[in-house]
Design a protein around this motif. Structure first.
Motif, short mmCIF file in Angstrom:
data_model
loop_
_atom_site.label_atom_id
_atom_site.label_comp_id
_atom_site.label_asym_id
_atom_site.label_seq_id
_atom_site.Cartn_x
_atom_site.Cartn_y
_atom_site.Cartn_z
N SER A 1 1.12 -1.76 -0.32
CA SER A 1 0.19 0.06 0.34
C SER A 1 1.26 0.80 -0.23
O SER A 1 0.68 1.94 -0.30
N THR B 1 -2.07 -3.05 -9.02
CA THR B 1 -2.91 -1.46 -9.96
C THR B 1 -3.87 -2.24 -11.31
O THR B 1 -3.32 -1.12 -12.25
N ARG C 1 -6.71 -0.98 0.01
CA ARG C 1 -7.48 0.32 -0.77
C ARG C 1 -6.50 1.07 -1.91
O ARG C 1 -6.29 1.49 -2.85
N GLU C 2 -4.98 1.30 -1.17
CA GLU C 2 -4.70 2.40 -1.76
C GLU C 2 -4.80 1.40 -3.61
O GLU C 2 -4.10 2.24 -4.46
N GLU D 1 -7.44 2.21 -5.61
CA GLU D 1 -7.52 4.14 -5.61
C GLU D 1 -6.53 3.85 -6.58
O GLU D 1 -6.43 4.84 -7.82
N LYS D 2 -5.38 3.11 -7.34
CA LYS D 2 -3.31 3.10 -7.91
C LYS D 2 -4.74 2.86 -9.19
O LYS D 2 -3.40 3.13 -10.05
N CYS E 1 -12.17 -3.78 -3.33
CA CYS E 1 -11.25 -3.42 -2.01
C CYS E 1 -11.73 -5.25 -1.37
O CYS E 1 -13.19 -4.66 -0.20
#
Length: 250
Positions: A10, A48, A69-70, A73-74, A85
């Motif tokens: 993350s 990603t 989650r990161e 998001e990317k 997620c």
């Protein structure tokens, strides 16, 4: 989210999106060819979206899940990809919804018995499963020994134990399915010096190395690498042989 989730990525999600290599189209062709109806794929541990985007050109719909989650998001958007997620062991997907379950460079982080149970739950009749991984990049006879020494001797003590499964090409992972032969495939790209350094910065071992020793050993490796590379803008061929285990879920 299960407490066993080890989040090594993350904090480097942006670097992961920018510097992790993309898979060859031939891999997506092979995966689509595993099923009679390439309608819906589940890309678990998608990061990603490196593989998700290729699958989206061959499947009508792709569920792409990751516990970070990161990373989600990317991820790169695509109209055929639904990013979620969720951990591998509890995806939240409907029963019998997927024709293909694939995990690329991710299965060594899973609770495999629980993941396999989830695969059986979401698999449609005739579905297939595939696990994909790749090890160290290969550049040339001069750079590979330097890269290998840094990987094993300098960063080596800080690799999570799961990394050993990657080094073994997933051959030691339990795979309770009828295994089929798989093609010899590899990721191949053309990179500058900064591309390779950006990729190394995504290694999970670097977080532990930096915490224990600071940046000195890392920067020394980059200096040695630059000395062998030539002009920083020079592009070199970089490749990663793929290891694949696949078979029907049923």
């Amino acid at each position: 989210m299960p407490s066993r989730f080890k989040d090594h990525f993350s904090g480097v999600a942006s670097g992961y999106a920018a510097h992790r290599p993309t898979y060859p189209p031939a891999l997506a062709d092979f995966l689509a060819g595993l099923v009679a109806r390439p309608d819906t794929a589940w890309d678990c541990g998608c990061g990603t979206g490196q593989l998700s985007l290729l699958l989206a050109d061959r499947f009508r719909r792709v569920f792409a899940t990751d516990a970070s989650r990161e990373q989600i998001e990317k991820a790169t958007p695509h109209p055929n990809v639904e990013y979620l997620c969720a951990p591998a062991e509890s995806s939240g997907l409907p029963d019998a919804c997927a024709d293909l379950a694939v995990a690329a460079q991710a299965a060594h982080w899973f609770d495999l018995p629980a993941y396999y149970g989830e695969v059986r739950r979401v698999a449609r009749p005739g579905a297939a499963i595939a696990l994909v991984t790749y090890g160290n990049p290969l550049v040339d006879g001069e750079i590979d020994p330097l890269l290998g020494h840094f990987y094993s001797k300098i960063a080596g003590p800080y690799w999570p134990p799961e990394r050993r499964m990657v080094e073994e090409g997933y051959r030691t992972l339990p795979f309770p399915f009828q295994e089929i032969p798989t093609p010899d495939l590899e990721i191949r790209t053309s990179w500058s010096l900064s591309d390779l350094i950006g990729y190394v910065e995504t290694w999970s071992a670097l977080r532990g190395l930096e915490k224990a020793q600071g940046r000195r050993a890392i920067e020394k490796f980059y200096e040695d690498l630059a000395g062998m590379w030539g002009l920083p803008s020079e592009r070199r061929s970089v490749r990663w042989p793929l290891a694949i285990r696949a078979g029907p879920v049923g």
